[in-house]
Design a protein around this motif. Structure first.
Motif, PDB file in Angstrom:
ATOM      1  N   ALA A 266       0.818  -1.206   0.000  1.00 16.09           N
ATOM      2  CA  ALA A 266       0.000   0.000   0.000  1.00 16.09           C
ATOM      3  C   ALA A 266       0.855   1.261   0.000  1.00 16.09           C
ATOM      4  O   ALA A 266       0.448   2.304  -0.508  1.00 16.09           O
ATOM      5  N   SER A 267       2.060   1.188   0.554  1.00 24.60           N
ATOM      6  CA  SER A 267       2.935   2.356   0.604  1.00 24.60           C
ATOM      7  C   SER A 267       3.488   2.748  -0.760  1.00 24.60           C
ATOM      8  O   SER A 267       4.078   3.819  -0.912  1.00 24.60           O
ATOM      9  N   ASP A 268       3.279   1.876  -1.760  1.00 26.04           N
ATOM     10  CA  ASP A 268       3.789   2.155  -3.096  1.00 26.04           C
ATOM     11  C   ASP A 268       2.809   2.930  -3.969  1.00 26.04           C
ATOM     12  O   ASP A 268       3.090   3.176  -5.138  1.00 26.04           O
ATOM     13  N   PHE A 269       1.678   3.325  -3.418  1.00 31.75           N
ATOM     14  CA  PHE A 269       0.633   3.935  -4.232  1.00 31.75           C
ATOM     15  C   PHE A 269       0.534   5.422  -3.929  1.00 31.75           C
ATOM     16  O   PHE A 269       0.264   5.819  -2.803  1.00 31.75           O
ATOM     17  N   TYR A 270       0.747   6.254  -4.965  1.00 37.07           N
ATOM     18  CA  TYR A 270       0.755   7.698  -4.803  1.00 37.07           C
ATOM     19  C   TYR A 270      -0.028   8.350  -5.939  1.00 37.07           C
ATOM     20  O   TYR A 270       0.062   7.925  -7.090  1.00 37.07           O
ATOM     21  N   PRO A 271      -0.751   9.447  -5.671  1.00 30.66           N
ATOM     22  CA  PRO A 271      -1.585  10.092  -6.698  1.00 30.66           C
ATOM     23  C   PRO A 271      -0.801  10.601  -7.896  1.00 30.66           C
ATOM     24  O   PRO A 271      -1.256  10.514  -9.024  1.00 30.66           O
ATOM     25  N   VAL A 272       0.407  11.135  -7.676  1.00 34.13           N
ATOM     26  CA  VAL A 272       1.146  11.719  -8.777  1.00 34.13           C
ATOM     27  C   VAL A 272       1.479  10.672  -9.849  1.00 34.13           C
ATOM     28  O   VAL A 272       1.468  10.952 -11.048  1.00 34.13           O
ATOM     29  N   LYS A 273       1.741   9.448  -9.430  1.00 32.86           N
ATOM     30  CA  LYS A 273       2.049   8.398 -10.384  1.00 32.86           C
ATOM     31  C   LYS A 273       0.788   7.905 -11.079  1.00 32.86           C
ATOM     32  O   LYS A 273       0.832   7.469 -12.226  1.00 32.86           O
ATOM     33  N   LEU A 274      -0.320   7.955 -10.384  1.00 32.24           N
ATOM     34  CA  LEU A 274      -1.581   7.538 -10.987  1.00 32.24           C
ATOM     35  C   LEU A 274      -1.936   8.418 -12.176  1.00 32.24           C
ATOM     36  O   LEU A 274      -2.426   7.928 -13.200  1.00 32.24           O
ATOM     37  N   LYS A 275      -1.674   9.712 -12.084  1.00 27.58           N
ATOM     38  CA  LYS A 275      -1.996  10.623 -13.184  1.00 27.58           C
ATOM     39  C   LYS A 275      -1.211  10.248 -14.437  1.00 27.58           C
ATOM     40  O   LYS A 275      -1.752  10.255 -15.548  1.00 27.58           O
ATOM     41  N   MET A 276       0.062   9.916 -14.247  1.00 24.19           N
ATOM     42  CA  MET A 276       0.886   9.521 -15.384  1.00 24.19           C
ATOM     43  C   MET A 276       0.387   8.214 -15.984  1.00 24.19           C
ATOM     44  O   MET A 276       0.311   8.056 -17.206  1.00 24.19           O
ATOM     45  N   LEU A 277       0.050   7.260 -15.125  1.00 27.70           N
ATOM     46  CA  LEU A 277      -0.429   5.969 -15.596  1.00 27.70           C
ATOM     47  C   LEU A 277      -1.768   6.120 -16.307  1.00 27.70           C
ATOM     48  O   LEU A 277      -2.002   5.479 -17.341  1.00 27.70           O
ATOM     49  N   ARG A 278      -2.642   6.983 -15.780  1.00 26.47           N
ATOM     50  CA  ARG A 278      -3.952   7.191 -16.403  1.00 26.47           C
ATOM     51  C   ARG A 278      -3.792   7.724 -17.822  1.00 26.47           C
ATOM     52  O   ARG A 278      -4.462   7.267 -18.755  1.00 26.47           O
ATOM     53  N   LYS A 279      -2.907   8.699 -18.011  1.00 27.71           N
ATOM     54  CA  LYS A 279      -2.681   9.263 -19.340  1.00 27.71           C
ATOM     55  C   LYS A 279      -2.182   8.202 -20.319  1.00 27.71           C
ATOM     56  O   LYS A 279      -2.617   8.141 -21.465  1.00 27.71           O
ATOM     57  N   ALA A 280      -1.254   7.372 -19.843  1.00 29.06           N
ATOM     58  CA  ALA A 280      -0.698   6.328 -20.708  1.00 29.06           C
ATOM     59  C   ALA A 280      -1.752   5.284 -21.048  1.00 29.06           C
ATOM     60  O   ALA A 280      -1.831   4.808 -22.194  1.00 29.06           O
ATOM     61  N   LEU A 281      -2.588   4.918 -20.047  1.00 29.66           N
ATOM     62  CA  LEU A 281      -3.647   3.931 -20.295  1.00 29.66           C
ATOM     63  C   LEU A 281      -4.672   4.465 -21.283  1.00 29.66           C
ATOM     64  O   LEU A 281      -5.168   3.723 -22.145  1.00 29.66           O
ATOM     65  N   ILE A 282      -4.997   5.750 -21.180  1.00 33.06           N
ATOM     66  CA  ILE A 282      -5.943   6.355 -22.118  1.00 33.06           C
ATOM     67  C   ILE A 282      -5.361   6.353 -23.536  1.00 33.06           C
ATOM     68  O   ILE A 282      -6.050   6.020 -24.508  1.00 33.06           O
ATOM     69  N   ALA A 283      -4.080   6.725 -23.660  1.00 32.18           N
ATOM     70  CA  ALA A 283      -3.434   6.730 -24.973  1.00 32.18           C
ATOM     71  C   ALA A 283      -3.423   5.333 -25.584  1.00 32.18           C
ATOM     72  O   ALA A 283      -3.684   5.155 -26.783  1.00 32.18           O
ATOM     73  N   ALA A 284      -3.123   4.321 -24.759  1.00 33.80           N
ATOM     74  CA  ALA A 284      -3.093   2.943 -25.256  1.00 33.80           C
ATOM     75  C   ALA A 284      -4.495   2.470 -25.628  1.00 33.80           C
ATOM     76  O   ALA A 284      -4.693   1.812 -26.656  1.00 33.80           O
ATOM     77  N   TYR A 285      -5.480   2.805 -24.806  1.00 36.97           N
ATOM     78  CA  TYR A 285      -6.860   2.389 -25.061  1.00 36.97           C
ATOM     79  C   TYR A 285      -7.377   2.986 -26.367  1.00 36.97           C
ATOM     80  O   TYR A 285      -8.048   2.304 -27.160  1.00 36.97           O
ATOM     81  N   GLU A 286      -7.061   4.243 -26.612  1.00 33.87           N
ATOM     82  CA  GLU A 286      -7.513   4.908 -27.840  1.00 33.87           C
ATOM     83  C   GLU A 286      -6.833   4.325 -29.075  1.00 33.87           C
ATOM     84  O   GLU A 286      -7.405   4.324 -30.157  1.00 33.87           O
ATOM     85  N   ARG A 287      -5.615   3.832 -28.900  1.00 36.24           N
ATOM     86  CA  ARG A 287      -4.892   3.232 -30.026  1.00 36.24           C
ATOM     87  C   ARG A 287      -5.380   1.827 -30.323  1.00 36.24           C
ATOM     88  O   ARG A 287      -5.187   1.304 -31.426  1.00 36.24           O
ATOM     89  N   GLU A 288      -6.009   1.165 -29.328  1.00 36.28           N
ATOM     90  CA  GLU A 288      -6.500  -0.205 -29.458  1.00 36.28           C
ATOM     91  C   GLU A 288      -5.371  -1.151 -29.874  1.00 36.28           C
ATOM     92  O   GLU A 288      -5.418  -1.746 -30.956  1.00 36.28           O
ATOM     93  N   PRO A 289      -4.345  -1.297 -29.055  1.00 45.60           N
ATOM     94  CA  PRO A 289      -3.209  -2.146 -29.438  1.00 45.60           C
ATOM     95  C   PRO A 289      -3.626  -3.601 -29.599  1.00 45.60           C
ATOM     96  O   PRO A 289      -4.230  -4.196 -28.703  1.00 45.60           O
ATOM     97  N   LYS A 290      -3.288  -4.179 -30.745  1.00 39.92           N
ATOM     98  CA  LYS A 290      -3.667  -5.562 -31.008  1.00 39.92           C
ATOM     99  C   LYS A 290      -2.705  -6.550 -30.352  1.00 39.92           C
ATOM    100  O   LYS A 290      -3.028  -7.720 -30.173  1.00 39.92           O
ATOM    101  N   ASP A 291      -1.490  -6.058 -30.015  1.00 38.12           N
ATOM    102  CA  ASP A 291      -0.496  -6.922 -29.388  1.00 38.12           C
ATOM    103  C   ASP A 291       0.499  -6.052 -28.623  1.00 38.12           C
ATOM    104  O   ASP A 291       0.357  -4.824 -28.562  1.00 38.12           O
ATOM    105  N   PHE A 292       1.519  -6.685 -28.055  1.00 35.97           N
ATOM    106  CA  PHE A 292       2.472  -5.967 -27.221  1.00 35.97           C
ATOM    107  C   PHE A 292       3.300  -4.984 -28.041  1.00 35.97           C
ATOM    108  O   PHE A 292       3.629  -3.902 -27.566  1.00 35.97           O
TER     109      PHE A 292
END
Length: 400
Positions: A266-292
């Motif tokens: 639980a100590s590894d979870f911080y809001p500032v990192k979540l914002k970065m991860l959210r942006k990356a997940l949104i970018a990946a989701y919009e691209r619809e990656p078919k593979d790695f």
């Protein structure tokens, strides 16, 4: 995909102007002779071999085991191609900020020469850099990327990363000739150029240079990481909020920070990192990656996102990470001639094994330049003879 690796210590200082000028001339004429005799693709094969490349740098007179050999030799080849035009291969990129100009330089050369595969080469250059920085996280940050290619679209890459703690560099060689898969077992061979020494992982446990330990490694290009790659791409296809909700169900709070170590808390979870991860997940989701590979090519998806997704896959779905160093899969070359022997051709920048012998260096350049001129004349004569034979076989006369 043929991919090789080398380790080299950091040395201070740069090549003096008198030496670099000679390196440009000698690297250009040696490349021209190899291309003339064996073809441009053979030159790419040789550049993709870390042993050959290191011996090449020793002949050019740079420090026999310095990390600077990579940047200076690539720079000499690039300058030779700029000055002399047709040496058989073309060079883009370089060290630091110059590496970020690689795509523009590839397009510029391709447009000037009418190479139709320019855009494909740019995509390859970007993907190769992303693989060695994000898919393989071995503790060496890339700072040099040099892209070599031919008019037919063949290519190879030499790029290098630095580990700040150990002051050692790791060099990566790619050859596109046998490309099958960029993200799964791309290596034909990996070679550690330091002779008679411990392995990478043994170095991490031994006194002296501080190398990354196994716990910090993330190897997403190993065959053992296939499940992890598939799961990461599947997570990226999900609605980003669904992924974040899954995380919040496991721990208190909706925020995630994925550290380099194996276990999360639980100590590894911080809001500032979540914002970065959210942006990356949104970018990946919009691209619809078919593979790695598609995921890896997504803008904003970098080392932190790949590591985060891999840790999420392990934490939520029980898919284990691969922390195996790829060097473990390849035996060390033993026996035969050492690449350091080639430093006796002209000497070394720092006087080892002896100071640069300028007279011998200049004489060898002159000899090779004459040989190249004769080879080109011979090729022209041979081409004209073949044309005459073609006219004779067709029963026509050559134009006057």
């Amino acid at each position: 995909m043929k991919r090789n690796t080398a380790y080299l210590p950091l040395h201070d200082g740069k090549a003096p102007s008198y030496l670099f000028e000679r390196m440009v001339k000698l690297s250009g004429v040696m490349t021209g002779l190899i291309v003339e005799e064996y073809g441009a693709e053979e030159m790419l094969r040789r550049l993709s071999d870390p042993w050959w490349f290191q011996a090449f740098g020793c002949v050019l007179g740079f420090d026999w085991h310095s990390s600077g050999l990579t940047t200076v030799c690539c720079g000499a080849l690039k300058e030779a191609q700029r000055r002399y035009g047709d040496i058989g291969i073309y060079v883009a990129g370089g060290k630091g900020g110059q590496s970020r100009k690689t795509p523009l330089e590839i397009i510029e050369i391709s447009d000037r020469l009418g190479i139709g595969s320019g855009e494909d080469l740019v995509r390859t250059s970007k993907l190769v850099a992303k693989v060695d920085s994000a898919a393989l996280q071995d503790g060496f940050s890339l700072y040099h990327h040099c892209f070599f290619f031919t008019s037919s679209g063949s290519w190879c890459v030499i790029q290098q990363g630095m580990n700040e703690q150990s002051s050692y560099a790791r060099r990566y060689h790619w050859l596109g000739e046998t490309t099958k898969d960029f993200v799964c077992n791309p290596h034909a061979a990996i070679e550690d150029l330091r002779e008679n020494q411990e392995s990478f992982l043994e170095q991490s446990q031994a006194p002296g240079p501080c190398f990354p330990s196994r716990s910090s490694l993330l190897n997403m290009i190993s065959p053992e990481a296939e499940s992890s790659r598939q799961t990461c791409s599947l997570i990226a296809q999900e609605n980003p909020q669904k992924t974040l909700n899954l995380i919040s169900e496991i721990i208190e709070g909706p925020t995630l920070f994925a550290p380099s170590r194996h276990h999360l808390s639980a100590s590894d979870f911080y809001p500032v990192k979540l914002k970065m991860l959210r942006k990356a997940l949104i970018a990946a989701y919009e691209r619809e990656p078919k593979d790695f590979q598609s995921l890896l090519e997504t803008p904003l998806v970098g080392p932190a996102t790949i590591r985060s997704l891999a840790l999420i896959a392990e934490l939520i779905f029980g898919v284990p990470l691969c922390r195996k160093d790829p060097l473990e899969d390849f035996s060390k070359r033993v026996g035969g001639r050492s690449w350091a022997d080639y430093s006796f051709a002209h000497g070394g920048k720092d006087g080892i094994p002896f100071p640069i012998n300028r007279n011998r260096y200049d004489r060898n350049i002159e000899i090779l330049e004459k040989a190249l001129r004769k080879a080109k004349i011979g090729y022209t004569e041979k081409k004209e003879a073949l044309k005459r034979l073609a006219y004779i076989s067709q029963g026509t006369s050559p134009p006057t």
